[in-house]
Design an enzyme around this catalytic site. Structure first.
Site, short mmCIF file in Angstrom:
data_model
loop_
_atom_site.label_atom_id
_atom_site.label_comp_id
_atom_site.label_asym_id
_atom_site.label_seq_id
_atom_site.Cartn_x
_atom_site.Cartn_y
_atom_site.Cartn_z
CB CYS B 102 5.81 -15.14 -16.39
SG CYS B 102 4.95 -14.80 -18.14
CB CYS B 244 -1.56 11.64 5.41
SG CYS B 244 -1.13 11.02 6.91
#
Lengths: 157, 283
Positions: B102, B244
């Site tokens: 594609c 984090c």
């Protein structure tokens, strides 16, 4: 001389180790300061120096301390602590270590003697939720007193 | 807040600070392979109210770490890009298609990384590149979806990023994406966990400073996926977000969750104007 003093402190600490601690939710702050010892046991500066460097203390992650210059990598985020005992009373130091946000609104510094009011409290560093059990403060009452006992030695004048 | 500043000010006045030289971002400039100039510093976009300049994390790393990213032969993250280039050409799933069927060559995707996360009209929500990869795999290829932070996925995102390197990050925050962006902004400033730290505490208030042995950056994500020398692999944005938040002693959000999608859009927008760098190299 210093060692003798520390030894004496440790003996005193041992002799009064049964004293009742002030619960994190019962600490009385006056202008950010805490007059009463959290543990009722005299703090041990040698133990305090250890806590400055590791575990849930790790104070030098953010603060520079010349007296601990043998340890690597002191951070820059908080103010340097040299001479901190010239600037603050014992009660103020205890209040700042226990919960700095009371004296300094919005401070980045973690609250080391606090057990409620958190957002998404985790189970230590697992990333999982804390669950229903009792929340332990980052430092125990005695560890706070030990850190304060160490900070009190940081005089320049 | 004022008290904090006064506290720091008085302490600095009284104490001779030992000269720790490392602090602000360095002055180095980055050109990849000698021909892709990278903008690592520019004016902060107007919506990033509290910063005047924005910096790529590359500027906060040591010369040794920086060097890994200056040439693709030295960049270990390019191994992931090569792996994904194979996947790009490989037919997978019930429709008998590959990405290339594609989309053509990977280079045809130039510019895509720069504008994601982005509003997807059909789905009625903001989507990330990872979500679009899985969207393609599921609905167009009839192939199994990949794990959000898995190796295949992160390699593919690195390939798609690599062909946009040097192009300015330019995510759209207005229009239908606005609500998601606002949600991300709120998360950015929310102090989580027992350490009560927000993204902003470290990456806006304290960038440039040392936290123990770590030199804090602005936490920009223009370099993701990021090859970390610490764990020797490519890391996705959401995996880093999770790490984090975990480090604040909080219950994390999940990679691919609505919260992290919103946070990614917000954090990406703080870097609008920096160049796409992925795969970058950090420590």
């Amino acid at each position: 001389m210093k060692h003798a003093l520390i030894g004496l402190t440790a003996m005193l600490a041992a002799s009064t180790a049964t004293a009742e601690s002030v619960k994190p939710t019962d600490v009385v702050f006056v202008d950010g300061a805490v007059e009463v010892s959290l543990s009722g046991v005299v703090g041990d500066p040698a133990s305090g120096a250890e806590i400055m460097n590791k575990g849930a203390g790790n104070c030098i992650a953010c603060h520079q301390v010349s007296a601990l210059s043998h340890l690597a990598f002191h951070g820059e985020i908080g103010p340097p602590l040299d001479g901190v005992a010239d600037r603050w009373s014992v009660a103020e130091l205890r209040g700042i270590v226990a919960n700095a946000k009371v004296m300094f609104e919005g401070s980045l510094m973690p609250s080391f003697y606090k057990t409620e009011g958190f957002v998404r409290l985790g189970d230590a560093y697992t990333g999982e939720a804390h669950g229903d059990g009792d929340v332990q403060p980052l430092l125990s009452a005695q560890q706070i007193e030990d850190v304060v006992a160490f900070l009190v030695t940081l005089k320049e004048e | 807040m004022k008290k904090t500043t006064a506290f720091i000010g008085s302490a600095a006045a009284l104490v001779l600070v030992p000269g720790l030289a490392l602090s602000d971002p360095d002055e180095d400039s980055l050109t990849i392979n000698g021909d892709i100039p990278i903008v690592t510093q520019t004016d902060a976009p107007a919506h990033t109210e509290n910063l005047s300049e924005i910096y790529s994390g590359w500027r906060f790393r040591s010369d040794e770490t920086q060097a890994f990213q200056m040439d693709d032969f030295d960049n270990p993250g390019m191994i992931g890009v090569e792996n994904a280039a194979v996947d790009w050409e490989t037919v997978d799933g019930s429709a008998g298609k590959s990405c290339a069927n594609c989309h053509g060559a990977p280079e045809e995707m130039a510019g895509v990384r720069a504008v994601y996360p982005k509003w997807n009209e059909e789905m009625g929500k903001v989507t990330t590149l990872e979500m679009e990869v899985n969207n393609c795999r599921e609905t167009r290829m009839g192939a199994k979806t990949w794990k959000y932070t898995g190796g295949d996925m992160t390699d593919m995102v690195a390939l798609i990023s690599s062909v946009s390197r040097g192009m300015p990050v330019n995510v759209e925050i207005n229009g239908p994406a606005k609500e998601t962006w606002e949600q991300g902004k709120e998360l950015y400033y929310t102090r989580t966990g027992q350490l009560e730290l927000s993204c902003a505490n470290c990456h806006e208030d304290s960038y440039g400073m040392m936290i123990r042995a770590d030199h804090l950056s602005q936490g920009q994500i223009n370099g993701f996926p990021t090859y970390r020398l610490k764990n020797t692999k490519l890391n996705s944005v959401h995996a880093r977000f999770k790490g984090c938040v975990r480090d604040t002693r909080a219950q994390t959000y999940k990679p691919g969750s609505p919260e992290f999608i919103a946070l990614e859009l917000y954090v990406a927008s703080r870097g609008n104007g920096l160049s796409v760098e992925g795969p970058s190299v950090r420590n």
